[in-house]
Design an enzyme around this catalytic site. Structure first.
Site, short mmCIF file in Angstrom:
data_model
loop_
_atom_site.label_atom_id
_atom_site.label_comp_id
_atom_site.label_asym_id
_atom_site.label_seq_id
_atom_site.Cartn_x
_atom_site.Cartn_y
_atom_site.Cartn_z
N ARG A 123 3.56 -9.77 -1.25
CA ARG A 123 2.64 -8.66 -1.57
C ARG A 123 1.54 -9.28 -2.43
O ARG A 123 1.82 -9.79 -3.52
CB ARG A 123 3.35 -7.54 -2.28
N HIS A 150 -1.33 -3.37 5.59
CA HIS A 150 0.03 -3.00 5.18
C HIS A 150 0.83 -2.73 6.46
O HIS A 150 1.16 -1.58 6.77
CB HIS A 150 -0.03 -1.76 4.27
N GLN A 153 4.20 -0.68 6.59
CA GLN A 153 3.99 0.75 6.37
C GLN A 153 3.58 1.44 7.67
O GLN A 153 4.14 2.47 8.05
CB GLN A 153 2.90 0.96 5.31
N ASP A 245 -4.06 8.57 1.70
CA ASP A 245 -3.58 7.55 0.76
C ASP A 245 -4.44 7.69 -0.50
O ASP A 245 -5.47 8.39 -0.50
CB ASP A 245 -3.73 6.16 1.40
N CYS A 285 1.71 7.35 2.48
CA CYS A 285 2.55 6.16 2.30
C CYS A 285 3.28 6.17 0.96
O CYS A 285 4.29 5.49 0.81
CB CYS A 285 1.70 4.90 2.43
N ARG A 313 10.70 2.88 6.37
CA ARG A 313 10.36 1.52 5.91
C ARG A 313 11.59 0.61 6.04
O ARG A 313 11.49 -0.54 6.46
CB ARG A 313 9.88 1.55 4.45
N1 CP Z 1 4.26 2.63 0.35
C1 CP Z 1 4.50 1.54 -0.39
O1 CP Z 1 4.25 0.40 0.01
O2 CP Z 1 5.08 1.81 -1.59
P1 CP Z 1 5.28 0.77 -2.77
O3 CP Z 1 3.92 0.38 -3.28
O4 CP Z 1 6.11 1.51 -3.80
O5 CP Z 1 6.01 -0.44 -2.26
N1 NVA Z 2 -3.64 1.61 -0.53
C1 NVA Z 2 -2.57 1.56 -1.48
C2 NVA Z 2 -1.26 1.55 -0.77
C3 NVA Z 2 -0.05 1.55 -1.66
C4 NVA Z 2 1.23 1.50 -0.89
C5 NVA Z 2 -2.72 0.34 -2.36
O1 NVA Z 2 -3.05 -0.73 -1.83
O2 NVA Z 2 -2.54 0.46 -3.57
#
Ligand code: CP
Ligand code: NVA
Length: 354
Positions: A123, A150, A153, A245, A285, A313
């Site tokens: 990540r 992502h 997701q 989102d 998400c 997920r």
């Molecule tokens: N939706 C998602 O990726 O959640 P987190 O940021 O908690 O991993």
């Molecule tokens: N767009 C958001 C998604 C979180 C799961 C971010 O990148 O923070």
């Protein structure tokens, strides 16, 4: 984006979409899977969801390391729970204090990791960190969110849509809000699934042009319908699902106040929902900010499927790991009517380190 591929050797019995499928070696973008890969992931994920015990031990002896530059609840825990339920072992490295490559080059890190573990989950802020790791490491790399995409997701979300509506070719999704990483992966997933997706953003917050180009190219082969708008009401008219989102993603905290002004007219609430098909569902998400991108009345209503998305997920990531790491179902008696899964027989060749 990874382009290398190997041909999997399917075991019998095998789901139709898994037989003879050529897998990508990494999952960096939905584009790595393409239409047949997306179909296969969803099919395997649905199978694993319905018969979880059949896959116990499928990643036995496999070790997977997870480096996260950003916080996480769902992604971290669904990967860790998924790896454990398949008999593998996960190591979590909290990388929120500094970028992964702050201390040494990505290439050197990759050549260390490939000597110790079987897979890497990342990540990151920069998408190039994920592509760079995939380029250098001879083991599978999975994108657990970057600033650009992502994919895990979006696959969970399209599994949720499939569970609700069946044939994804008939599904109309409206994404309302920021043209961000989640929007990008949804657009590519819709393109692969042959679905309709309408994306409504304020002017200047549209999705990445290169992602749209890729999606339109895929959509030309699948019949997908991808529309960009700046009007949320038009976007949600008659759709089966509305998705939103956060307005400020991780890394954009300093823009949060200004974005609240810009996105004010893009809140998903019951008034906006009145424009959808009567059976429409609400998707997010998570994490969500009630009172900003979504009203509590909508996310906390019976039409909301946000926790189904979160559950999925787990199932899609288990399917992805099985595909990329070469696990096999361990109890074929439990999957007689469904399938085993394909088995990866080769990994990227070990690189000769210069
Ligand atoms: N939706 C998602 O990726 O959640 P987190 O940021 O908690 O991993
Ligand atoms: N767009 C958001 C998604 C979180 C799961 C971010 O990148 O923070």
């Amino acid at each position: 984006m990874s382009t290398r591929a190997v041909t999997a050797m399917p075991l019998e019995p095998t789901p139709s979409t898994l037989a003879g499928h050529t897998w990508c070696e990494d999952l960096i973008s939905i584009n790595d899977l393409g239409p047949s890969g997306v179909t296969a992931v969803l099919e395997l994920a649905a199978l694993m969801k319905s018969r979880p015990t059949a896959f116990r031990g499928a990643l036995g002896g496999k070790q997977i390391v997870m480096f996260f530059e950003k916080p996480s609840l769902r992604t971290r825990l669904t990967f860790e729970a998924g790896i454990a339920s398949l008999g593998g072992h996960a190591f979590f490295v909290d990388q929120t204090g500094s970028r992964i490559d702050a201390r040494e080059s990505l290439s050197d890190i990759a050549h260390n990791l490939e000597r110790w573990v079987d897979g890497v989950v990342l990540r990151t802020f920069a998408h190039s960190t994920v592509t760079g790791m995939a380029q250098h490491a001879s083991i599978p790399v999975i994108n657990a969110l970057s600033d650009l995409e992502h994919p895990c997701q979006a696959l969970a979300d399209y599994l949720t849509l499939q569970e609700n509506f069946g044939d994804l070719g008939n599904v109309k999704l409206a994404y309302v809000g920021d043209g961000n990483n989640v929007a990008h992966s949804l657009i590519l997933a819709a393109a692969c699934a042959g679905s309709t997706i309408r994306v409504a953003t304020p002017q200047g917050y549209e999705p990445n042009a290169e992602i749209l180009k890729q999606a339109k190219k895929i959509g030309a082969t699948t019949g997908a319908n991808i529309q960009l708008l700046n009007d949320p009401v038009k976007a949600v008219s008659g759709v089966d699902a509305i998705y939103t989102d956060v307005w400020a993603s991780m890394g954009q905290e300093s823009e949060a106040a200004q974005r609240k002004q810009v996105f004010g007219g893009f809140q998903v609430n019951d008034k906006l929902f009145a424009q959808t098909a009567p059976h429409a569902i609400f998707m997010h998400c998570l994490p969500a900010h009630r009172g900003e991108e979504v009203a509590a009345e909508t996310i906390d209503s019976s039409r909301s499927v946000v926790f189904d998305q979160a559950e999925n997920r787990l199932h899609v990531q288990k399917a992805i790991m099985l595909m990329l790491l070469g696990g096999i179902a361990t109890d074929s008696s439990q999957i007689r009517n469904g399938a085993s899964t394909s088995s990866r027989t080769s990994k990227k060749p070990r690189r000769v380190h210069a």
